[in-house]
Design a protein around this motif. Structure first.
Motif, short mmCIF file in Angstrom:
data_model
loop_
_atom_site.label_atom_id
_atom_site.label_comp_id
_atom_site.label_asym_id
_atom_site.label_seq_id
_atom_site.Cartn_x
_atom_site.Cartn_y
_atom_site.Cartn_z
N PRO A 99 -7.65 52.17 22.69
CA PRO A 99 -7.80 52.37 24.15
C PRO A 99 -6.88 51.43 24.92
CG PRO A 99 -9.65 51.13 23.26
CD PRO A 99 -8.85 51.57 22.08
N ASN A 100 -6.66 51.74 26.17
CA ASN A 100 -5.88 50.91 27.09
C ASN A 100 -4.42 50.74 26.66
OD1 ASN A 100 -8.27 50.46 28.60
ND2 ASN A 100 -8.83 48.78 27.22
N ASN A 101 -3.91 51.69 25.86
CA ASN A 101 -2.52 51.62 25.40
C ASN A 101 -2.22 50.36 24.60
OD1 ASN A 101 -1.73 54.09 26.65
ND2 ASN A 101 -1.55 53.03 28.62
N GLY A 102 -3.26 49.78 24.02
CA GLY A 102 -3.07 48.61 23.19
C GLY A 102 -2.64 49.01 21.79
N GLY A 103 -2.14 48.05 21.05
CA GLY A 103 -1.75 48.32 19.68
C GLY A 103 -0.72 47.34 19.17
N LEU A 104 -0.67 47.20 17.84
CA LEU A 104 0.30 46.33 17.21
C LEU A 104 1.60 47.08 16.97
CD1 LEU A 104 -2.00 44.58 14.57
CD2 LEU A 104 -1.76 44.12 17.02
N MET A 105 2.67 46.32 16.74
CA MET A 105 3.97 46.93 16.50
C MET A 105 4.33 46.85 15.01
SD MET A 105 6.74 44.07 17.78
CE MET A 105 6.18 44.14 19.47
N GLN A 106 5.14 47.80 14.58
CA GLN A 106 5.61 47.82 13.20
C GLN A 106 6.60 46.69 12.97
OE1 GLN A 106 6.79 51.71 11.54
NE2 GLN A 106 8.68 50.70 10.87
N VAL A 107 6.50 46.01 11.82
CA VAL A 107 7.34 44.84 11.58
C VAL A 107 8.39 45.07 10.51
CG1 VAL A 107 5.56 43.26 12.35
CG2 VAL A 107 5.64 43.90 9.95
N PHE A 108 8.35 46.19 9.80
CA PHE A 108 9.38 46.51 8.82
C PHE A 108 9.85 47.93 9.04
CE2 PHE A 108 7.05 43.15 6.57
CZ PHE A 108 8.09 42.34 6.16
N GLY A 109 10.93 48.31 8.34
CA GLY A 109 11.36 49.69 8.38
C GLY A 109 12.67 49.91 9.08
N LEU A 164 -2.05 41.93 22.59
CA LEU A 164 -3.32 41.20 22.67
C LEU A 164 -4.50 42.15 22.76
CD1 LEU A 164 -2.25 38.33 25.11
CD2 LEU A 164 -2.34 38.30 22.61
N ASP A 165 -4.33 43.27 23.45
CA ASP A 165 -5.40 44.28 23.49
C ASP A 165 -5.66 44.83 22.09
OD1 ASP A 165 -5.86 44.01 26.17
OD2 ASP A 165 -4.58 45.69 26.77
N GLY A 166 -4.61 44.93 21.28
CA GLY A 166 -4.79 45.35 19.90
C GLY A 166 -5.60 44.34 19.11
N PHE A 167 -5.33 43.06 19.32
CA PHE A 167 -6.11 42.02 18.65
C PHE A 167 -7.58 42.07 19.08
CE2 PHE A 167 -2.10 39.18 18.30
CZ PHE A 167 -1.74 39.83 17.14
N ILE A 168 -7.80 42.24 20.39
CA ILE A 168 -9.17 42.29 20.90
C ILE A 168 -9.92 43.49 20.31
CG2 ILE A 168 -10.55 42.65 22.99
CD1 ILE A 168 -8.45 41.01 24.49
N TYR A 169 -9.22 44.59 20.17
CA TYR A 169 -9.83 45.78 19.57
C TYR A 169 -10.35 45.46 18.18
CZ TYR A 169 -9.95 50.28 17.11
OH TYR A 169 -10.32 51.37 16.34
N TYR A 170 -9.59 44.77 17.38
CA TYR A 170 -10.00 44.46 16.01
C TYR A 170 -11.00 43.30 15.95
CZ TYR A 170 -6.45 47.50 13.90
OH TYR A 170 -5.70 48.58 13.48
N MET A 171 -10.96 42.41 16.92
CA MET A 171 -11.81 41.22 16.86
C MET A 171 -13.27 41.52 17.11
SD MET A 171 -9.40 38.40 18.79
CE MET A 171 -10.77 37.28 18.99
N TYR A 172 -13.57 42.33 18.11
CA TYR A 172 -14.95 42.54 18.52
C TYR A 172 -15.50 43.82 17.90
CZ TYR A 172 -14.28 38.72 21.76
OH TYR A 172 -14.02 37.47 22.29
#
Length: 230
Positions: A99-109, A164-172
């Motif tokens: 939600p909220n357009n949050g998310g992590l980015m790809q680091v390889f490839g 950070l929104d991606g982190f919060i999604y996974y944290m709680y």
């Protein structure tokens, strides 16, 4: 009263004092001896040849540049290099299921910045670990944390917030998603009273839920407190 007699001015020879700084390198030569010496003719000939060669080289460079139409590129500034990093990070694939357009980015490839113009020594592998295993690339927590810090330092707060929104999604996590090994809550004195889980080391672009440490959405389910600290 006796008249005051001014002492005659003393004229110092500047040559010895100027040469004194070179004493460790060469013996000092007196000014009179230096004046009496004559410069050999070959020194003038050699100097003329060197100057003529330099002028000729400059003319050739100018003609070559005029013919090719190319000029030396302007020097790169620090901001120029930072913009390259900005563009690279902005082009990374992102998770899109949060939600909220949050998310992590790809680091390889594919799309990674190369190592320069030094041939094979600069050919960095466009690796995508685990691609052959589950068809997904990695979205590492540690790397994304550093990217969020970088974005913040650059004043790009919207991009940092998405990570950070991606982190919060996974944290709680919800109560039914609690993993007792990595989750703390009100029973452990967490001030918010919510259930907080530590993040896995790396995720993928496939959907994953908070508290999930295996499956297609998780590239590496190990829980590293160092990653979470960053």
């Amino acid at each position: 009263r006796k008249p005051k007699v001014r002492p005659a001015p003393i004229h110092h020879d500047p040559w010895p004092s100027a040469m004194s700084i070179y004493e460790p390198l060469a013996p000092q030569v007196k000014h009179q001896e230096q004046q009496g010496r004559q410069t050999p003719r070959w020194v003038y000939v050699a100097g003329f040849v060197v100057v003529a060669a330099a002028i000729a080289g400059g003319v050739v460079a100018l003609v070559t540049g005029a013919v090719s139409g190319k000029s030396a590129p302007p020097p790169q500034t620090v901001e120029d290099y930072l913009i390259k990093i900005d563009d690279f990070l902005d082009s990374r694939p992102r998770q899109t299921f949060m939600p909220n357009n949050g998310g992590l980015m790809q680091v390889f490839g594919p799309g990674s910045i190369g190592g320069g113009d030094c041939g094979k020594d600069c050919e960095l592998e466009l690796s995508c670990p685990f691609l052959h295993m589950n068809g997904f690339c990695r979205y590492d927590v540690y790397d994304n944390a550093l990217a969020a810090i970088y974005y913040t330092a650059r004043g790009k707060h919207a991009q940092a917030k998405a990570i950070l929104d991606g982190f919060i999604y996974y944290m709680y996590v919800k109560k039914e998603e609690v993993n007792k090994q990595v989750t703390v809550g009100a029973d452990e004195g967490l001030p918010s009273g919510r259930y907080l889980s530590l993040l896995a080391a790396s995720y993928t672009s496939a959907p994953s839920k908070p508290g999930q440490y295996a499956g297609d959405g998780v590239a590496d389910g190990a829980v590293d407190t160092g990653n979470n600290a960053w």
